[in-house]
Design a protein around this motif. Structure first.
Motif, mmCIF file in Angstrom:
data_model
loop_
_atom_site.group_PDB
_atom_site.id
_atom_site.type_symbol
_atom_site.label_atom_id
_atom_site.label_comp_id
_atom_site.label_asym_id
_atom_site.label_seq_id
_atom_site.Cartn_x
_atom_site.Cartn_y
_atom_site.Cartn_z
ATOM 1 N N THR A 1 16.380 13.652 52.685
ATOM 2 C CA THR A 1 15.458 14.334 53.599
ATOM 3 C C THR A 1 14.317 14.945 52.802
ATOM 4 N N ALA A 2 13.309 15.349 53.541
ATOM 5 C CA ALA A 2 12.172 15.988 52.888
ATOM 6 C C ALA A 2 12.641 17.241 52.159
ATOM 7 N N ARG B 1 13.920 7.324 53.954
ATOM 8 C CA ARG B 1 13.358 7.118 55.293
ATOM 9 C C ARG B 1 11.865 7.394 55.266
ATOM 10 N N LYS B 2 11.176 6.710 56.165
ATOM 11 C CA LYS B 2 9.721 6.768 56.106
ATOM 12 C C LYS B 2 9.178 8.173 56.340
ATOM 13 N N ASP B 3 9.827 8.917 57.211
ATOM 14 C CA ASP B 3 9.314 10.260 57.486
ATOM 15 C C ASP B 3 9.479 11.168 56.272
ATOM 16 N N THR B 4 10.419 10.804 55.403
ATOM 17 C CA THR B 4 10.618 11.600 54.201
ATOM 18 C C THR B 4 9.453 11.432 53.231
ATOM 19 N N VAL C 1 6.540 10.912 53.743
ATOM 20 C CA VAL C 1 5.260 11.486 54.172
ATOM 21 C C VAL C 1 4.943 12.773 53.405
ATOM 22 N N LYS D 1 5.661 2.357 54.564
ATOM 23 C CA LYS D 1 4.535 2.573 55.458
ATOM 24 C C LYS D 1 3.251 2.174 54.723
ATOM 25 N N THR E 1 1.476 4.993 53.169
ATOM 26 C CA THR E 1 2.028 5.500 51.908
ATOM 27 C C THR E 1 1.645 4.582 50.761
#
Lengths: 630, 261
Positions: B63-64, B104-107, B109, B154, B157
C-alpha cells in the motif's frame, strides 16, 4: 499349403535379411517433443515441425539376402524441408535402445545446425562438415557419437563383397562416419555419388531433389523408369519446391512435363493393354471428372507420376462453395473493410490484401435460452459468483467485518491532536471490486465445424452452446463483452458475423443470432483477428481480452494454409498485442499444441481435449484468465 | 556500508545514462528479463556514487502507507514512522523499487510528485511536504516479459522516467561476467554460456522465461566447487526453467551433449 510355406519362407528370409532389433525400437512419437525442443534450442527454425518421414527408395545396394527377401527397397531417411524436420517414424537399426534414441538426438542436433557455405557442396561433404561442426559444438556428445558410429559401421556391407572402385568409396564413407572431423578427399566435393547403403547418421537431400539428381545422371539410360522428357528442365524444376509434393508425401514422387494441350491423343490402340504403372501422356484438359477410386489406384502404384501444370485447377473448386444469392445471405453492415496480410516468405505486410465483410443475421427472431442449457447456465452463473470478480479488502468502510487498524490509528492520532473528526470509517470489508474489462469473443464458423464430435452434436453445436453459456455468465457479472463469428472464402471475402456488439445489451435477439450461426467456408484467421482487434482497441477499458475460439489451423482456398496461414496469424496476434490487447486462444484441435505456441506463446492458448466439455470450460477459463484484477 | 564497489560489467552505455540522469536529478526506470543484472547495476551505481541504497521489493499487497509511512501506537500515544520511500527522501540516496509492476497501480501514484520536476513527497497524514535533496534518486524496475495478463504500468507513471532496457549480455561479455562471479575457468564458462544461449532460443515456444545470467552463474559456481556438471545443470538450469517432464528431458539432452556422459 503352398501359401503357408511361402509365408514361412518370407518370414524366415526377411528376418535374416533385416538386421533389425525390434526389442530396441524407439518410436518418433515417444521422443517427438524432446527432439523438437532440442532442435529449436540448438538454433533450428522454430516454425518447423517434427514429422515422420515417408519411405523413399534408396539408390544404394542391398545385401544379397535383402534382395532375396525383397525387403529394404524403401527406407525412411531423414531430411529437412520448408515446413518440417522429417525423421524416420521408428528406429530399430541398432541393438540397444539407448543407441537408437541417441540416433534421433544426433539427427536433431545435426539438423539444427546451419552452415554457411557459398560453394555448393556434395551432400555427403555437407553432412561431414555438419557432423564435424556439431561434434565441435558439443564435445560432450563425442563418446556417444563414436558408439553410434561404430554401431552404424557394423551394419554396413562387407568390403570384400564390393567391386574395387566401390570399395574405395565405401571405405571413405566409413572413414567419414567414424571420424567426420577429418577433411575428406576430393571425392565428394564434385560429382554425384550415393553410398552403397544409406547412412542413418546423415540427413539426405530432399527426396524430390535427390530423385532429380538421379534423373539427370541417368537420362541416357533408357531402362530407367523416369519419363522425364526434358532433362535440361530438371534443374529449374527441382529448385522450385512444389506444394504438390507435400500433398503426395506418402508416395514416392517423380516429375514429368505437363501435356501442352495442343497435341492430344487421337488414336486408341485396341491391341494394347495399359497397366496402371505406365504414364501415358494423354491430354485430358477437358476431362473434369474426379476419379472415384483414386485412392485404391494410388495404393497399387509403385510410382506416382505428377506433373507441373501450367494453369491451376481452380475451376473445379469454385462451384461447391459459392456464396448464397444476396437475398438469402446475411445482411452486410457496411462496405468491405480492407486489411493487410503478412507474407512470411517475403517478410512483408502486404497492404489491402483481405477484405472483411461485416454481416448480421437477417433473421431477427427472439429466442429464449434453450431449455436444455438452463441448468448448465445456472451452474456456470453460480461458479461465476464465487470466482469473479476477485474480492479484495476495502479499507476505510463505515461498516465491515474487521477493524481497519490504519484508519483507527489515524483517527486516534487526529483526535489526540484535537483535530476535528468526521464520522470515523474504521472498518475494512472483503468484497468484490469493479472490473475494468472488455472481452471480445471471436468464434470460428468455418465448414470444419460441421463435423461431429459425438453422437449428439457437431462442433458448431458445441460452439453455439459455448456462446450461449459464456454470454449468459458474462451478462451476470457486468463485464463488458461482445461476440463475433468469422469464416472466409479466399481473401476477397472474409465474413465477419456480428452477434453482439459492446454497446448492445444481451437479450433474446442476441440469443436468436447465436442460435442462427451455421458452418461455412474456410478459416482466414489473420484478417478476422485484425478486424476484431480494431473493434476491441476502440474500447476504453484498461484490460481488453481477445478470446479466440477455434477448431483447427488457419486455412483458406488459396495459398493461405500451412506455414503461410500460421505466420500470418502470428503476425496478427503480435499486432494485437502491440495495441495493448490480450489475445487468448481456446481450441479443440488436438494437434494444437504443435503450432499454437508459435502463434500465441506458451501460455496464450489452451487445448480442450473433449470438445463436449467446451461449453462448461469456457466460462471457467474466462474466470481464470481474468483473475488477479482487483 | 561496504566500501568495495560490487562488480558490474557494462553492456552498453547504461552507466553513462545513469550518471547523466543522476546529475540531472531524473528518475530512472529499468526494464529487462529476470536475472540479467538490473539489481546488481543499481547497487554498483549506488556504491560508485557513494550514496545509500534503499530497496523495496514490491508485491501486490503493497500500500501507499507501506512506502510513505504510518502512525504507530506506543505508550498511550501515537507516533509517526517513516516508510522506506520517506526515509530515502529525508536522507538522500537511491530509492529502488524492484518489480514495481507487482504493486497496485494506485500505490505507485504516490511516486508522481517525486518523479517530476517538483521532486516533493507530500505526507498528508503528518501534513509535511518533504523536498528531495539533490542526491536523492528514484529508480524503479520491472520485467516486461512476465505473463501478468492483467497487470501493467499506468502510462502516466511510465512517462515520468528515463527508461533503460536491459537484456542478456553478448556471449563474450557473459563469459567475462560468469568467470568473474564464479572464478570458473575459461572452457567451462564457454560451455555454460553456449548452453545458456541455446536454452534462451526456446523462450516463448517451449519455455516461459529465458535462462538468466544469474542461473548460469549458479551453475558455474556449483560446477567450479566440484559438483558433477550434468547434475549441477539439472538443478540450477533445467529444473528452474520448466516443470514439463518432456521439455526437461530435452534440455537434459542438450546438457549431456555439452558436458558429456
Amino acid at each position: 499349403m503352398e501359401e503357408q510355406v511361402g509365408a514361412y519362407w518370407h518370414r524366415l528370409i526377411t528376418r535374416s535379411a533385416n538386421r533389425r532389433y525390434p526389442e530396441a525400437v524407439v518410436a518418433l512419437d515417444d521422443i517427438k517433443k524432446v527432439v523438437g525442443v532440442m532442435f529449436r534450442a540448438l538454433g533450428g527454425d522454430s516454425g518447423l515441425k517434427v514429422e515422420e518421414s515417408y519411405a523413399t527408395n534408396h539408390f544404394g545396394r542391398r545385401t544379397f539376402l535383402q534382395k532375396i527377401a525383397g525387403s529394404d527397397q524403401r527406407i525412411h531417411n531423414s531430411w529437412l524441408d520448408e515446413s518440417a524436420l522429417l525423421l524416420p517414424p521408428t528406429i530399430d537399426l541398432l541393438p540397444e535402445r539407448e543407441l537408437n534414441r541417441d540416433l534421433y538426438i544426433w539427427l536433431a542436433m545435426l539438423a539444427s545446425l546451419k552452415l554457411k557455405s557459398r560453394e555448393v557442396l556434395h551432400w555427403i561433404e555437407q553432412n561431414r562438415r555438419q557432423s564435424s561442426a556439431t561434434l565441435l559444438r558439443f564435445p560432450g556428445f563425442a563418446d556417444r557419437y563414436s558408439a553410434l558410429a561404430s554401431a552404424v559401421v557394423e551394419l554396413r556391407v562387407e568390403l570384400k563383397t564390393l567391386a574395387p572402385d566401390l570399395r574405395k568409396i565405401e571405405q571413405q564413407v566409413r572413414e567419414i562416419i567414424i571420424n567426420p572431423t577429418n577433411p575428406a578427399t576430393d571425392l565428394f566435393k564434385v560429382g554425384d555419388y550415393s553410398p552403397e547403403q544409406s547412412v542413418p547418421l546423415w540427413l539426405v537431400p530432399h527426396p524430390a531433389q535427390l530423385a532429380g539428381d538421379k534423373l539427370n545422371d541417368l537420362d541416357d539410360k533408357q531402362e530407367h523408369k523416369s519419363k522425364q522428357d526434358d532433362p535440361e528442365n530438371g534443374e529449374n524444376e527441382r529448385s522450385k519446391e512444389s506444394k504438390k509434393e507435400r500433398k503426395n508425401r506418402l508416395r514416392k514422387a517423380e516429375r514429368t512435363d505437363d501435356p501442352d494441350g495442343k497435341s492430344g491423343l487421337i488414336a486408341f490402340r485396341m491391341e494394347s493393354l495399359f497397366t496402371l504403372a505406365e504414364f501415358v501422356k494423354v491430354d485430358r484438359t477437358t476431362d473434369d471428372e474426379s476419379d472415384d477410386d483414386a485412392e485404391s489406384k494410388a495404393e497399387d502404384l509403385d510410382v506416382i507420376t505428377i506433373s507441373k501444370e501450367q494453369q491451376s485447377g481452380k475451376g473445379g473448386l469454385k462451384f461447391d462453395l459459392d456464396l448464397p444469392a444476396a437475398e438469402y445471405d446475411d445482411t452486410p453492415l457496411s462496405a468491405p473493410i480492407l486489411y493487410p496480410e503478412w507474407n512470411y516468405k517475403t517478410g512483408v505486410l502486404e497492404k489491402n490484401m483481405c477484405s472483411i465483410v461485416p454481416l448480421i443475421s437477417n433473421k431477427v427472431e427472439s429466442v429464449k435460452l434453450p431449455v436444455e442449457l438452463q441448468s448448465s447456465a445456472q451452474k456456470v452463473r453460480r461458479q461465476f459468483e464465487a470466482l469473479i470478480p476477485q474480492r479484495t479488502w476495502f479499507r476505510g468502510e463505515v461498516d465491515g467485518s474487521e477493524l481497519d487498524i490504519d484508519s483507527y490509528i489515524q483517527f486516534r492520532s487526529a483526535k489526540s491532536l484535537s483535530h476535528n473528526t468526521q464520522e470515523p470509517a474504521l472498518y475494512k470489508n472483503f468484497r468484490s471490486g469493479s472490473r475494468d474489462l472488455a472481452t471480445l469473443l471471436l468464434a470460428d464458423l468455418s465448414l470444419s465445424t460441421d463435423s461431429w464430435v459425438n453422437n449428439h452434436s457437431r462442433v458448431i453445436d458445441v460452439i453455439r452452446e459455448s456462446l450461449h453459456l459464456f454470454a449468459d455468465a458474462l451478462s451476470h457479472t457486468g463485464d463488458r463483452f461482445s461476440l463475433y463469428g468469422f469464416s472466409s472464402r479466399s481473401r476477397e471475402h472474409v465474413r465477419f458475423h456480428q452477434l453482439k456488439t459492446f454497446s448492445e445489451p444481451f437479450n433474446d435477439q442476441v440469443r436468436g443470432r447465436i442460435e442462427d450461426i451455421k458452418p461455412g467456408y474456410y478459416t482466414r484467421m489473420g484478417a478476422a483477428i485484425r478486424h476484431a482487434a480494431s473493434i476491441l482497441s476502440k474500447q476504453p477499458a484498461a484490460r481488453r481480452i481477445l478470446l479466440i475460439l477455434t477448431d483447427g489451423k488457419p486455412n483458406d482456398l488459396d495459398h493461405y494454409e500451412g506455414r503461410y496461414g500460421i505466420e500470418d496469424t502470428r503476425e496478427a496476434i503480435f499486432e494485437a498485442k502491440r495495441q495493448g490487447l490480450y489475445p487468448f486462444c481456446v481450441t479443440i484441435d488436438e494437434e494444437g499444441k504443435e503450432y499454437l505456441p508459435h502463434i500465441f506463446g506458451p501460455s496464450g492458448f489452451i487445448v480442450i481435449r473433449k470438445p463436449a466439455e467446451l461449453p462448461m470450460r469456457l466460462p471457467k477459463l474466462y474466470a481464470k484468465i481474468t483473475q488477479g484484477e482487483a | 556500508m561496504n566500501n568495495q564497489i560490487p562488480y558490474y560489467q557494462p553492456q552498453h552505455n547504461e552507466v553513462d545514462i545513469f550518471e547523466y540522469a543522476f546529475s540531472n536529478q531524473l528518475p530512472v526506470l529499468i526494464k529487462g528479463p529476470t536475472g540479467c543484472g538490473k539489481t546488481r547495476f543499481i547497487s554498483h551505481m549506488a556504491a560508485k556514487f557513494n550514496i545509500p541504497l534503499n530497496t523495496v521489493a514490491c508485491h501486490d499487497d503493497l500500500t501507499a502507507a507501506d512506502l510513505v509511512g504510518r502512525h504507530l501506537i506506543g505508550d498511550g500515544e501515537t507516533y509517526w514512522s517513516d516508510g522506506p520511500l520517506t526515509r530515502s527522501v529525508r536522507s538522500g540516496g537511491i530509492c529502488y523499487l524492484d518489480e514495481v509492476i507487482e504493486a497496485r497501480k494506485d500505490t505507485t501514484v504516490v511516486l508522481h510528485p517525486l518523479s517530476d520536476d517538483r521532486r516533493i513527497l507530500p505526507l498528508d497524514r503528518t501534513g509535511e511536504i518533504l523536498d528531495a535533496p539533490d542526491d536523492f534518486m528514484l529508480v524503479v524496475s520491472y520485467n516486461p516479459g512476465y505473463q501478468n495478463f492483467l497487470k501493467g504500468m499506468k502510462p502516466s507513471t511510465r512517462q515520468r522516467f528515463i527508461s533503460i532496457r536491459f537484456d542478456f549480455p553478448t556471449a563474450e561479455l557473459e563469459q567475462q561476467i560468469i568467470s568473474n562471479e564464479s572464478s570458473a575457468d575459461g572452457d567451462l564458462v564457454k560451455r555454460i554460456v553456449s548452453l545458456g544461449r541455446a536454452l534462451r532460443t526456446l523462450k516463448d515456444h517451449d519455455l516461459e522465461e529465458a535462462a538468466s545470467t544469474r542461473l548460469l552463474i549458479y551453475a558455474a559456481r556449483l560446477i567450479h566447487s566440484g559438483f558433477d556438471p550434468v547434475e549441477a545443470c539439472r538443478c540450477s538450469l533445467v529444473e528452474p526453467l520448466t516443470d514439463d517432464l518432456e521439455t526437461a528431458d530435452a534440455l537434459m539432452e542438450i546438457v549431456r551433449a555439452t558436458f558429456g556422459r
